[in-house]
Write a protein that holds these residues in place. Sequence first.
Motif: not given
Length: 137
Positions: A10-12, A14-22, A40-43
């Motif tokens: 919600d904050e970032l 999908l792509a940026e959340a994965l970058r942060l995780h990486g 995209l749908p939330a689920a």
Amino acid sequence: AYGLRPPALDELGLAEALRLHGRSLDGVVIAVHDDGLGDLPAAVEAAAYRIAAEAMINVSRHAAATYCEVELFAGDGTLTVTVVDDGRGLPEGCRAGVGVTAMRERAEELGGACRVERGPGRGTVVRAVLPTGGKAA
């Protein structure tokens, strides 16, 4: 806790959340590429995040890889998540562990599929195709 939506989505997004995780994983450079995912749908976002994050963790822990690439592509009513590494690849006769099983189950819960296989030459390829319920992108 299994189905909770990661707050970073919600904050970032999908792509940026994965970058942060990486960036939180040691020993491997992880690049995340997307081509304007749109809404995209939330689920679907949550499942895509969990699948890619698990694949990235597996690369960091088990692959002896130096590089991992995550590609996100939305189009024709699906979101495709592809995670490719340059590591040692899957050993012959490898059986799915808890992480791989969870990735497959997350995709199947949405009517999608997730495959894990040896990469061409070396490394491992994880590819999940998740239906988005409409035209994405």
